[in-house]
Design a protein around this motif. Structure first.
Motif, short mmCIF file in Angstrom:
data_model
loop_
_atom_site.label_atom_id
_atom_site.label_comp_id
_atom_site.label_asym_id
_atom_site.label_seq_id
_atom_site.Cartn_x
_atom_site.Cartn_y
_atom_site.Cartn_z
N TYR A 14 -13.55 7.03 -2.34
CA TYR A 14 -12.11 7.27 -2.57
C TYR A 14 -11.76 8.75 -2.42
O TYR A 14 -10.69 9.10 -1.93
N PHE A 17 -11.43 9.46 1.20
CA PHE A 17 -10.21 8.83 1.68
C PHE A 17 -8.98 9.69 1.34
O PHE A 17 -8.13 9.96 2.20
N MET A 18 -8.92 10.11 0.10
CA MET A 18 -7.78 10.94 -0.32
C MET A 18 -7.76 12.26 0.45
O MET A 18 -6.70 12.78 0.80
N ILE A 23 -4.74 15.07 0.55
CA ILE A 23 -4.50 15.36 -0.87
C ILE A 23 -5.47 16.45 -1.34
O ILE A 23 -6.67 16.39 -1.06
N VAL A 49 4.94 -6.60 -9.09
CA VAL A 49 3.82 -5.68 -9.34
C VAL A 49 4.21 -4.69 -10.41
O VAL A 49 5.30 -4.11 -10.36
N PHE A 62 7.79 -7.43 -3.97
CA PHE A 62 7.77 -7.54 -2.51
C PHE A 62 7.62 -9.00 -2.13
O PHE A 62 7.15 -9.82 -2.91
N TYR A 70 7.53 2.27 -0.41
CA TYR A 70 6.66 2.54 -1.56
C TYR A 70 6.26 4.01 -1.50
O TYR A 70 5.93 4.52 -0.42
N TRP A 82 3.10 -6.65 3.14
CA TRP A 82 1.89 -7.43 2.90
C TRP A 82 2.05 -8.81 3.57
O TRP A 82 3.16 -9.36 3.56
N PHE A 93 0.99 -0.27 6.26
CA PHE A 93 2.04 0.68 5.85
C PHE A 93 2.02 1.90 6.77
O PHE A 93 0.95 2.33 7.21
N ARG A 106 -6.32 -6.68 -0.25
CA ARG A 106 -6.69 -7.10 -1.60
C ARG A 106 -7.35 -8.46 -1.51
O ARG A 106 -6.81 -9.37 -0.89
N TYR A 117 -9.01 0.28 1.53
CA TYR A 117 -8.01 1.13 2.14
C TYR A 117 -8.59 1.71 3.42
O TYR A 117 -9.78 2.03 3.47
C1 MYR Z 1 1.57 -2.78 -4.27
O1 MYR Z 1 1.44 -3.92 -3.81
O2 MYR Z 1 0.88 -2.38 -5.20
C2 MYR Z 1 2.61 -1.89 -3.71
C3 MYR Z 1 2.35 -1.49 -2.32
C4 MYR Z 1 1.07 -0.74 -2.10
C5 MYR Z 1 1.07 -0.05 -0.79
C6 MYR Z 1 -0.23 0.50 -0.34
C7 MYR Z 1 -0.84 1.37 -1.32
C8 MYR Z 1 -1.82 2.30 -0.72
C9 MYR Z 1 -2.35 3.16 -1.79
C10 MYR Z 1 -3.22 4.23 -1.25
C11 MYR Z 1 -3.63 5.13 -2.35
C12 MYR Z 1 -4.35 6.29 -1.84
C13 MYR Z 1 -3.73 7.56 -2.19
C14 MYR Z 1 -4.27 8.65 -1.37
#
Ligand code: MYR
Length: 131
Positions: A14, A17-18, A23, A49, A62, A70, A82, A93, A106, A117
């Protein structure tokens, strides 16, 4: 199957990834301990959610296949949707600031919810347990 409250238990790759997401180190260190909890409630093709973390609390709805907006905790805005493929939720996204795509999946694996991710060739996972 997705219904319930899920608390993050561990993450894989993670931080990398970030970093790929741009970030900075301080925010990544905070995000590594964000105690993320996601409550999902599905009614046919609509999901409610609730997201709770050390950063914020937010709720959203959603509908499968319908584009919504988002924002990530750092303010980065995404637009996407989704879809359900078999028992797997697949999200695609686009970052509004640079047009690049973030995909996420998921799925329930055993008694855990695994969220994967992918962004610009870097993949990560966060694994949640029922709270
Ligand atoms: C949901 O269903 O929870 C709302 C939509 C989520 C969209 C995708 C979230 C990606 C999150 C990535 C987190 C990484 C941060 C660098």
């Amino acid at each position: 199957a997705f219904n319930g409250t899920w608390k993050v238990d561990r993450s894989e790759n993670y931080d990398k990834f970030m970093e790929q997401m741009g970030i900075n180190l301080v925010k990544r260190k905070l995000a590594a301990h964000d105690s993320l909890k996601i409550t999902l409630e599905q009614n046919e093709d609509t999901f409610h959610v609730k997201e709770v973390s050390t950063f914020r609390t937010l709720e959203l709805d959603f509908k499968l296949g319908v584009t919504f907006q988002y924002s990530l905790a750092d303010g980065t805005e995404l637009s996407g949707s989704w879809v359900m493929e078999g028992d797997v939720l697949k999200g695609s996204f686009i970052r509004k600031d640079n047009g690049k795509t973030l995909t996420t999946i998921r799925q329930i694996v055993g008694d855990e919810l695994v969220q994967s991710y992918s962004y610009e060739g870097v993949e990560a996972k966060r694994i949640f347990k029922k709270a």
